[in-house]
Design a protein around this motif. Structure first.
Motif, PDB file in Angstrom:
ATOM      1  N   PRO A 130       0.725  -1.199   0.187  1.00  0.00           N
ATOM      2  CA  PRO A 130      -0.173  -0.155   0.001  1.00  0.00           C
ATOM      3  C   PRO A 130       0.826   1.340  -0.110  1.00  0.00           C
ATOM      4  CG  PRO A 130      -0.058  -0.878   2.043  1.00  0.00           C
ATOM      5  CD  PRO A 130       0.720  -1.795   1.199  1.00  0.00           C
ATOM      6  N   LYS A 131       0.443   2.402  -0.634  1.00  0.00           N
ATOM      7  CA  LYS A 131       0.999   3.467  -0.755  1.00  0.00           C
ATOM      8  C   LYS A 131       0.772   4.362   0.711  1.00  0.00           C
ATOM      9  CE  LYS A 131       0.496   4.228  -5.685  1.00  0.00           C
ATOM     10  NZ  LYS A 131       0.208   4.903  -6.763  1.00  0.00           N
ATOM     11  N   ASP A 132       0.000   3.932   1.709  1.00  0.00           N
ATOM     12  CA  ASP A 132      -0.050   4.333   2.837  1.00  0.00           C
ATOM     13  C   ASP A 132       1.018   4.120   3.752  1.00  0.00           C
ATOM     14  OD1 ASP A 132      -3.435   3.258   3.079  1.00  0.00           O
ATOM     15  OD2 ASP A 132      -2.892   5.038   1.680  1.00  0.00           O
TER      16      ASP A 132
ATOM     17  N   ASN B 275       6.949   0.495   6.782  1.00  0.00           N
ATOM     18  CA  ASN B 275       6.900   0.144   5.567  1.00  0.00           C
ATOM     19  C   ASN B 275       7.889   1.062   4.702  1.00  0.00           C
ATOM     20  OD1 ASN B 275       5.245   1.976   5.329  1.00  0.00           O
ATOM     21  ND2 ASN B 275       3.781   1.244   4.216  1.00  0.00           N
ATOM     22  N   LYS B 276       8.001   0.570   3.395  1.00  0.00           N
ATOM     23  CA  LYS B 276       8.826   1.537   2.582  1.00  0.00           C
ATOM     24  C   LYS B 276       8.081   2.683   2.312  1.00  0.00           C
ATOM     25  CE  LYS B 276      10.721  -2.105  -0.283  1.00  0.00           C
ATOM     26  NZ  LYS B 276      10.810  -2.939  -1.676  1.00  0.00           N
ATOM     27  N   SER B 277       6.723   2.847   2.240  1.00  0.00           N
ATOM     28  CA  SER B 277       6.162   4.002   1.725  1.00  0.00           C
ATOM     29  C   SER B 277       6.533   5.232   3.145  1.00  0.00           C
ATOM     30  CB  SER B 277       4.628   4.050   2.100  1.00  0.00           C
ATOM     31  OG  SER B 277       4.273   3.226   0.845  1.00  0.00           O
ATOM     32  N   PHE B 278       6.805   4.758   4.505  1.00  0.00           N
ATOM     33  CA  PHE B 278       7.082   5.538   5.583  1.00  0.00           C
ATOM     34  C   PHE B 278       8.538   5.955   5.224  1.00  0.00           C
ATOM     35  CE2 PHE B 278       7.037   7.540   9.741  1.00  0.00           C
ATOM     36  CZ  PHE B 278       8.158   7.090  10.437  1.00  0.00           C
TER      37      PHE B 278
ATOM     38  N   MET C   7      10.234   6.123   2.588  1.00  0.00           N
ATOM     39  CA  MET C   7      10.408   7.174   1.518  1.00  0.00           C
ATOM     40  C   MET C   7       9.854   8.635   1.996  1.00  0.00           C
ATOM     41  SD  MET C   7       9.271   4.608  -1.711  1.00  0.00           S
ATOM     42  CE  MET C   7       9.204   6.025  -2.604  1.00  0.00           C
ATOM     43  N   ALA C   8       8.867   8.675   2.583  1.00  0.00           N
ATOM     44  CA  ALA C   8       8.399   9.924   3.223  1.00  0.00           C
ATOM     45  C   ALA C   8       9.200  10.798   3.859  1.00  0.00           C
ATOM     46  CB  ALA C   8       6.966   9.758   3.633  1.00  0.00           C
ATOM     47  N   LEU C   9      10.006   9.942   4.755  1.00  0.00           N
ATOM     48  CA  LEU C   9      11.017  10.677   5.771  1.00  0.00           C
ATOM     49  C   LEU C   9      12.259  10.645   5.020  1.00  0.00           C
ATOM     50  CD1 LEU C   9      10.016   9.034   9.187  1.00  0.00           C
ATOM     51  CD2 LEU C   9       9.204  11.129   7.802  1.00  0.00           C
ATOM     52  N   GLU C  10      12.756   9.967   3.656  1.00  0.00           N
ATOM     53  CA  GLU C  10      13.933  10.052   3.371  1.00  0.00           C
ATOM     54  C   GLU C  10      14.790  11.321   3.221  1.00  0.00           C
ATOM     55  OE1 GLU C  10      14.453   6.948   0.374  1.00  0.00           O
ATOM     56  OE2 GLU C  10      15.710   8.199  -0.781  1.00  0.00           O
ATOM     57  N   ALA C  11      13.979  12.302   2.858  1.00  0.00           N
ATOM     58  CA  ALA C  11      14.497  13.747   2.679  1.00  0.00           C
ATOM     59  C   ALA C  11      15.177  14.373   4.055  1.00  0.00           C
ATOM     60  CB  ALA C  11      13.602  14.618   1.967  1.00  0.00           C
ATOM     61  N   PHE C  12      14.300  13.825   4.918  1.00  0.00           N
ATOM     62  CA  PHE C  12      14.639  14.423   6.249  1.00  0.00           C
ATOM     63  C   PHE C  12      15.861  13.715   7.059  1.00  0.00           C
ATOM     64  CE2 PHE C  12      13.478  16.617  10.073  1.00  0.00           C
ATOM     65  CZ  PHE C  12      13.726  15.903  11.094  1.00  0.00           C
ATOM     66  N   THR C  13      15.691  12.451   7.112  1.00  0.00           N
ATOM     67  CA  THR C  13      16.560  11.366   7.805  1.00  0.00           C
ATOM     68  C   THR C  13      17.800  10.887   6.826  1.00  0.00           C
ATOM     69  OG1 THR C  13      15.386   9.368   7.557  1.00  0.00           O
ATOM     70  CG2 THR C  13      14.617  10.848   9.392  1.00  0.00           C
ATOM     71  N   GLY C  14      17.524  11.038   5.590  1.00  0.00           N
ATOM     72  CA  GLY C  14      18.578  10.221   4.743  1.00  0.00           C
ATOM     73  C   GLY C  14      18.322   8.853   4.550  1.00  0.00           C
TER      74      GLY C  14
ATOM     75  N   PHE D  66      -1.123   4.310  10.877  1.00  0.00           N
ATOM     76  CA  PHE D  66      -1.637   4.200   9.379  1.00  0.00           C
ATOM     77  C   PHE D  66      -1.790   5.462   8.868  1.00  0.00           C
ATOM     78  CE2 PHE D  66      -1.872  -0.615   9.531  1.00  0.00           C
ATOM     79  CZ  PHE D  66      -1.874  -0.976  10.561  1.00  0.00           C
ATOM     80  N   GLY D  67      -1.015   6.052   7.787  1.00  0.00           N
ATOM     81  CA  GLY D  67      -1.323   7.332   7.384  1.00  0.00           C
ATOM     82  C   GLY D  67      -1.916   7.127   5.853  1.00  0.00           C
ATOM     83  N   LYS D  68      -2.837   8.143   5.560  1.00  0.00           N
ATOM     84  CA  LYS D  68      -3.448   7.934   4.310  1.00  0.00           C
ATOM     85  C   LYS D  68      -3.511   9.295   3.754  1.00  0.00           C
ATOM     86  CE  LYS D  68      -6.904   5.435   3.092  1.00  0.00           C
ATOM     87  NZ  LYS D  68      -6.354   4.700   2.206  1.00  0.00           N
ATOM     88  N   ASP D  69      -3.139   9.488   2.556  1.00  0.00           N
ATOM     89  CA  ASP D  69      -3.139  10.978   1.768  1.00  0.00           C
ATOM     90  C   ASP D  69      -4.310  11.381   1.281  1.00  0.00           C
ATOM     91  OD1 ASP D  69      -0.701  12.658  -0.277  1.00  0.00           O
ATOM     92  OD2 ASP D  69      -2.722  13.169   0.336  1.00  0.00           O
TER      93      ASP D  69
END
Length: 755
Positions: free
Chosen positions: A471-473, A488-491, A493-500, A571-574
């Protein structure tokens, strides 16, 4: 006398050794039989040896503990697979039936009752057409008496369903009054003993209720499954309602516009030809934009990175997964025309990349796995490179499909490490107990087999971990110290810019919030979950591009074996698109009212709009040409549909095709498709001429569909083929595209209906 004493002592020692050997043999046989039963999948097998020594008891306890762990894992795995499969199945239903509320709700309740193996159920939707009279309205039912329930209306707060709407909480009853609900069948009727009522919630708003009755008890994971499914159903129901309201607004606007046009007959006559031309261009532009959007969405479906580069190593196109990964490294937002080799500052790595892509530009399609070290963290990616050919058959670009296999490689290394440690420990035990090792070789062999089974179990666990990455969530869990346990990967990826690109396990969750006020706000929310509350909130964020992002987050407590809360899952949903749709609906209404007022007040303004429409027409023509250019290129990457897709030139030779079409020809022995003449498939001249006539219609500009019947090995199949002409930049027809779909089951159903 001394000889006699020596003889008795020797006999006693020998007997003791014989008894020990016999006991060891019995123990080995019992352990081997027990492990073999487990290998066969018999997790209820009994260990049939009861020794008296501490060693016997330790082995017995270890083997039984292993069996119980495997049994518990099998049950948990079955439940997780059941939930995952169910969510995937209903996601397909929600996506495919989101245009018709009645058809959507019928499919949901019918499939849900069957999947839960329940007996009957109903789906109620909030009817809020009249704000002064809001009530629950039944939209679909399964196994109910139709006449009795089809027009059922329930007031908010009335009965259990109305109560669930007010309280916004799930109701589960195992003792139902005899008069409340009865289940009927051909063999008789009886009272349901279990009733599950789940509100359909989205952003703390209830849009409906699911009511399910069964003779059997509902398990905890089944109830949680229905609650999670309720969120997806609520989201789809809200989207359908918004679409229906938007369509009604559009219809009202069209009716008002038509009425005003009748009043302004003279102006309408002067604008009729230009208006008709613009409407046609809008339709063509909409179709072209929809096709482009469709093709873009297709390459954005997989989590794998997809991009293409030209011979100068410049990026031509890419999907979201690729841009998300590179954005964190470069800080760039648009990568079109970006120098791909600049991502590799090391000259050796840059030369290695050139060598790989040189193989692809030479026409080779291959796969390669590489190891990367980012900030001390090793990652592994499997890359598939494939050439893209131009009209003349030359390689014009290379497509790259990259997949992150770090988890798989880590699992393999971990398994090897565990195996080495196990072997080392086994050698130490054999050195200390040489005599026992010689008598337990068979048990040692069995132990290696058990390690293989354990490795397979870990691979299954890795597979389940991949499932939550579908899921993209965003999904993650935190412990009571607010440290991240899993994600999960979506989480990530969402934090990749912040944490590296780091491992977030153990990362302090509160460090993601800069101000102390934000941290305290998060602590207050998670404390609610740690106290046992399961709730949902919606937050608004700035996207740093002048827009806003809306995220709905569901927080739920996690319990251990002792039913104590040890962590909280998020569980976060856009829902940005949903909010945008609501705002768009409101905007359309305002624009419609404004337009009506302007048309009623000023006739002269309509005449002045003729010049603006003419200018808009030229701009739309330019956009249309640009969209068509993108569409022609993106079609080369489409291999997602299961339908056969191919294009042929005027000489009936193949220009392009997808995997489904290639697989069909390979099944009949044709593997080299480049330049293959399709007429070679039809040895019969009459059949060949019929095919030539079909393509002639398309080369003349006709777009049509033909259903063809095929017979092979006494099996008859039907294929619906859509033929469409393809034009070059000058508007000349230079090829024909064919989309072929197997409609055998549909034709069989039509024949049965006629009978």
């Amino acid at each position: 006398m001394n000889i006699s004493v020596f003889s008795k002592t020797s006999n006693s020692k020998t007997k003791e050794l014989e008894e020990r050997v016999t006991a060891l043999e019995a123990q080995i046989i019992a352990a081997s039989e027990f492990v073999k039963e487990i290998e066969k999948g018999n997790l209820t097998a009994e260990y049939k040896y009861n020794g008296e020594s501490e060693t016997d008891n330790a082995l017995s306890t270890s083997l039984i503990s292993l069996r119980n762990q495997l049994k518990n894992y099998a049950v948990e795995e079955k439940e997780r697979n059941w939930v995952t499969e169910g969510l995937a199945r209903f996601i397909d239903i929600l996506r495919s039936k989101n245009n018709d509320m009645n058809e959507l709700t019928d499919d949901i309740i019918r499939n849900l009752i069957k999947y839960l193996e329940a007996n009957q159920g109903a789906l109620y939707i909030i009817n809020d057409h009249n704000p002064q009279d809001i009530f629950l309205e039944i939209k679909a039912c399964y196994a109910f008496e139709r006449k009795k329930y089809i027009d059922q209306r329930i007031e908010i707060g009335e009965g259990l369903a109305g109560q669930a709407v007010m309280e916004k909480e799930t109701i589960y009853m195992t003792e139902i009054p005899g008069h409340y609900l009865r289940i009927t069948s051909g063999l008789g009727e009886g009272s349901a003993r279990n009733l599950l009522i789940v509100p359909l919630k989205l952003d703390d708003q209830v849009l409906g209720v699911l009511e399910i009755a069964s003779f059997s008890l509902f398990k905890k994971y089944q109830i949680e499954f229905v609650e999670r499914l309720g969120e997806s159903i609520a989201s789809t129901v809200k989207a359908v309602k918004i679409n229906q309201r938007t369509n009604k607004l559009l219809q009202d606007t069209q009716a008002q516009t038509q009425q005003l046009r009748e009043q302004e007959e003279e102006v309408r006559q002067n604008m009729e030809e230009l208006s008709a031309t613009q409407e046609e261009m809008k339709r063509v532009l909409t179709q072209a934009q929809e096709k482009e959007s469709y093709l873009n969405e297709l390459i954005n479906v997989p989590k794998d990175s997809i991009f293409t580069i030209d011979k100068d190593y410049k990026i031509i196109s890419y999907n979201r997964a690729f841009s998300a990964g590179i954005e964190a490294m470069t800080g760039k937002m648009d990568f079109k025309g970006f120098d791909f080799l600049s991502l590799f500052p090391d000259q050796n790595e840059k030369q290695k990349q050139k060598a790989m892509y040189a193989r692809a530009f030479a026409g080779e399609n291959f796969e390669d796995t590489n190891e990367y070290d980012t900030n001390g963290v090793k990652s592994y990616f499997t890359t598939n490179l494939a050439p893209i050919y131009g009209k003349e058959g030359e390689v014009t670009a290379v497509a790259c499909f990259g997949k992150d296999v770090t988890a798989l490689m880590s699992a393999q290394k971990q398994t090897e490490k565990l195996l080495n440690e196990s072997r080392q420990k086994s050698e130490e035990l054999m050195a200390q107990e040489e005599e026992l090792r010689q008598n337990m070789e068979e048990l040692s062999t069995t132990q290696e087999e058990m390690e293989r089974i354990l490795s397979e179990v870990k691979e299954k666990e890795s597979y389940l971990t991949e499932l939550i990455n579908v899921p993209k969530d965003t999904i993650f869990t935190v412990d009571r110290d607010y440290k991240i346990l899993s994600y999960n990967k979506s989480f990530s990826m969402a934090l990749e810019a912040f944490t590296g690109n780091i491992d977030l396990k153990g990362f302090p969750f509160l460090d993601l919030f800069q101000t102390e006020a934000d941290k305290q706000k998060q602590i207050a929310l998670y404390e609610r979950a740690f106290k046992g509350e399961n709730f949902e909130i919606t937050n608004e964020y700035d996207d740093n591009n002048g827009g806003m992002i809306y995220i709905t987050t569901n927080l739920a407590p996690l319990h251990d074996k002792n039913n104590k809360i040890f962590a909280v899952a998020s569980f976060g949903k856009d829902i940005t698109k949903l909010i945008a749709a609501q705002k768009q609906s409101e905007k359309l209404l305002e624009e419609s009212q404004l337009k009506s007022e302007e048309l009623l007040s000023q006739e002269e303004e309509l005449r002045q709009n003729m010049e603006e429409l003419s200018a808009t027409q030229e701009e739309m023509q330019r956009i249309l040409e640009d969209v068509q250019q993108k569409e022609r290129y993106l079609k080369e990457l489409i291999n997602v549909p299961k339908d056969s897709i191919f294009t042929v030139g005027k000489d009936y030779c193949l220009i392009d095709w997808n995997k489904a079409f290639a697989a069909g020809l390979e099944a009949v022995g044709i593997k080299d498709l480049a330049g293959f003449n399709l007429m070679n498939l039809f040895p019969d001249e009459s059949v060949k001429q019929k095919q030539i006539d079909i393509y002639a219609r398309a080369f003349k500009g006709e777009n049509f569909e033909i259903v063809t019947e095929y017979s092979q090995d006494n099996n008859i199949s039907f294929y619906a083929s859509n033929y469409a002409p393809l034009r070059n930049d000058k508007g000349e027809i230079n090829a024909v595209a064919c989309f072929s779909k197997d409609v055998t089951e549909l034709m069989a159903a039509k024949k049965n209906n006629k009978k």
